[in-house]
Each structure stands twice: as C-alpha cells, then as structure tokens.
Motif scaffolding. Structure first.
Motif, PDB file in Angstrom:
ATOM      1  N   UNK A 241      61.127  17.464  65.660  1.00  0.00           N
ATOM      2  CA  UNK A 241      62.387  16.715  65.615  1.00  0.00           C
ATOM      3  C   UNK A 241      62.148  15.237  65.895  1.00  0.00           C
ATOM      4  N   UNK A 242      61.185  14.943  66.777  1.00  0.00           N
ATOM      5  CA  UNK A 242      60.865  13.525  67.068  1.00  0.00           C
ATOM      6  C   UNK A 242      60.339  12.832  65.820  1.00  0.00           C
ATOM      7  N   UNK A 243      59.506  13.566  65.026  1.00  0.00           N
ATOM      8  CA  UNK A 243      58.980  12.972  63.796  1.00  0.00           C
ATOM      9  C   UNK A 243      60.113  12.737  62.811  1.00  0.00           C
ATOM     10  N   UNK A 244      61.004  13.732  62.648  1.00  0.00           N
ATOM     11  CA  UNK A 244      62.089  13.617  61.673  1.00  0.00           C
ATOM     12  C   UNK A 244      63.082  12.537  62.062  1.00  0.00           C
TER      13      UNK A 244
ATOM     14  N   UNK B 211      69.073   8.579  61.380  1.00  0.00           N
ATOM     15  CA  UNK B 211      69.103   7.676  62.534  1.00  0.00           C
ATOM     16  C   UNK B 211      70.369   7.844  63.372  1.00  0.00           C
ATOM     17  N   UNK B 212      71.481   8.198  62.728  1.00  0.00           N
ATOM     18  CA  UNK B 212      72.749   8.245  63.460  1.00  0.00           C
ATOM     19  C   UNK B 212      72.936   9.544  64.237  1.00  0.00           C
ATOM     20  N   UNK B 213      72.004  10.499  64.074  1.00  0.00           N
ATOM     21  CA  UNK B 213      72.171  11.811  64.703  1.00  0.00           C
ATOM     22  C   UNK B 213      71.499  11.847  66.071  1.00  0.00           C
ATOM     23  N   UNK B 214      72.048  12.686  66.963  1.00  0.00           N
ATOM     24  CA  UNK B 214      71.407  12.909  68.259  1.00  0.00           C
ATOM     25  C   UNK B 214      70.149  13.738  68.029  1.00  0.00           C
ATOM     26  N   UNK B 215      69.154  13.550  68.911  1.00  0.00           N
ATOM     27  CA  UNK B 215      67.928  14.345  68.790  1.00  0.00           C
ATOM     28  C   UNK B 215      68.213  15.829  68.936  1.00  0.00           C
ATOM     29  N   UNK B 216      69.266  16.169  69.701  1.00  0.00           N
ATOM     30  CA  UNK B 216      69.648  17.576  69.875  1.00  0.00           C
ATOM     31  C   UNK B 216      70.068  18.181  68.542  1.00  0.00           C
TER      32      UNK B 216
END
Lengths: 109, 122
Positions: A75-78, A85-90
């Motif tokens: 998820x960190x890579x994506x 960019x506008x989405x939370x990492x969760x």
C-alpha cells in the motif's frame, strides 16, 4: 522513437523487467505526453507471495499466505501514485486486501 | 456366575463413595496450577500481533534500482488500524434510515437474491 527515448529516460530508475503501466495522451498535431504509474498491485503481491499465477477460482482455492505487514508495504508503494494521492493509506490497504483475495492469497495478521 | 456378578456389584457399590471423595480432592489441586500458566501465555500472546516477526525480508517490493531490501518492522511501528483491516467493519447504529440500517438491508437483499437464484437452479 521519441517516445522510446523519453520513456527509457523516465524509467531509468526502475529495475528492468518490472511492468510499468503508462497512460499516453496524443494530441491531433502528433505531440504526446505520458504518465507512468507504479507496478500493478497483482504483480507486487505475486512477487511478495512468491507465486507465478493467481487462482482460476478465487474464494475456493488458496494459492498462498500473506501477512498484514506485506499489505502495508504494498500500500505504501501504491500511495506514491498520482491518482491515489487523495486516499487515506487505510483505504489503499483495504483495496490491496481485496486484490489479494481475488488472487487467492490468504491474508493473515 | 450369578454369585460373581452379585459380588462385583456389591464391591462397586462399596467403593464408589470412596472414589468420589478421592476425585474431589484431586480436582481442587489441579485447578490452581493451570491458572498461573494461562496468565503467562496470554500476556506473551498479546504482545505479538503479527505472524511476521520483525526482521523478515519482504521480497519483491524493492523494484527500484539499488533499493535495499524491504524489512519488516516491529509490530509497534505499524499504525493501529492495520490490525483491524481483516475484521468485519462495524457501523454504529444511527437509528432508522441511518447508514448502518441501509448497509444491513442491502446485504440482506443481496443474500436473498442469491438464495432465490440458487433455488431456481435446483
């Protein structure tokens, strides 16, 4: 030819052999611009789990096991992508979990 | 034959109260010991949230040239929401017409359609 040179220049920092989705926009006067994105989630998950192909019957067959730590790193890579960019990492992590399910990978904490 | 059977049954009847008393004493001793060991193991289990121990190399995620291998960190260094990812999402009850009710009704409708479709194939 121009595209090839520019593409090679822009992707010189990536290991050869890694699939790189590209979005090419061509204007009527034959000028072009392109955007490169991060490798596909399925490719990253298959490499992490060490499998060649996903199942033909997701939900019924299990191809491998993956930890939540793997999911976090993918998820960190994506998250480096411009369209995420506008989405939370969760949220990105839950989409990665969904992709893992469709490959037949079992996600374990 | 009948005499032996009678004697056996009488012996059993004589012994059973003694056996019952013996078992009662044993069970009180065995109850104390597992309590202590259960506390220790539960404390140890609570510390490790992940099956992936810190320091494992996560292969395939270093796709850039010259990138060092990605290593798993200790469990505390990951955000707390990560451990709740696999648990089913809980929607707080907003009352009638709220988000929780809509989700519940939608799930029930979808399941009903699936069941009806399955029954049509039978």
């Amino acid at each position: 030819m121009d595209f090839c040179k520019e593409f090679n220049a822009r992707t010189a920092h990536i290991e050869p052999g890694v699939p790189t989705p590209t979005l090419i926009t061509v204007e009527p006067d034959r000028t072009f611009s392109f955007i490169t994105k991060t490798p596909p989630t399925t490719y990253l998950l298959k490499k992490t789990a060490g499998i060649e192909k996903g199942t033909g019957r997701p939900g019924h067959e299990v191809t491998g096991t993956i930890s939540l730590k793997h999911v976090y790193e993918v998820a960190k890579i994506k998250a480096k992508d411009a369209h995420l960019k506008h989405l939370k990492l969760e949220s990105i992590a839950s989409t990665v979990v969904g992709t893992a399910k469709s490959l037949g990978l079992q996600v374990v904490p | 034959m009948s005499f032996l059977a009678l004697s056996r049954s009488s012996i059993r009847q004589a012994f059973s109260p003694c056996l019952a008393r013996g078992y009662a004493a044993k069970s009180s001793n065995t109850e104390r010991v597992p309590n202590v060991s259960v506390k220790d193991t539960s404390a140890a289990e609570e510390k490790t949230l992940s099956s992936c121990p810190p320091g494992t190399i996560l292969e395939g995620l270093n796709y850039l040239k010259g990138q060092p291998p990605v290593i798993a960190l200790p469990d505390d260094e990951y955000p707390p929401w990560l451990w709740d990812l696999m648990k089913p999402k809980v929607y707080e009850d907003d009352g009638p017409g709220g988000k929780a009710e809509k989700k519940r009704l939608r799930r029930e409708n979808q399941q009903r359609i699936k069941d009806q479709n399955f029954m049509k194939t039978q």
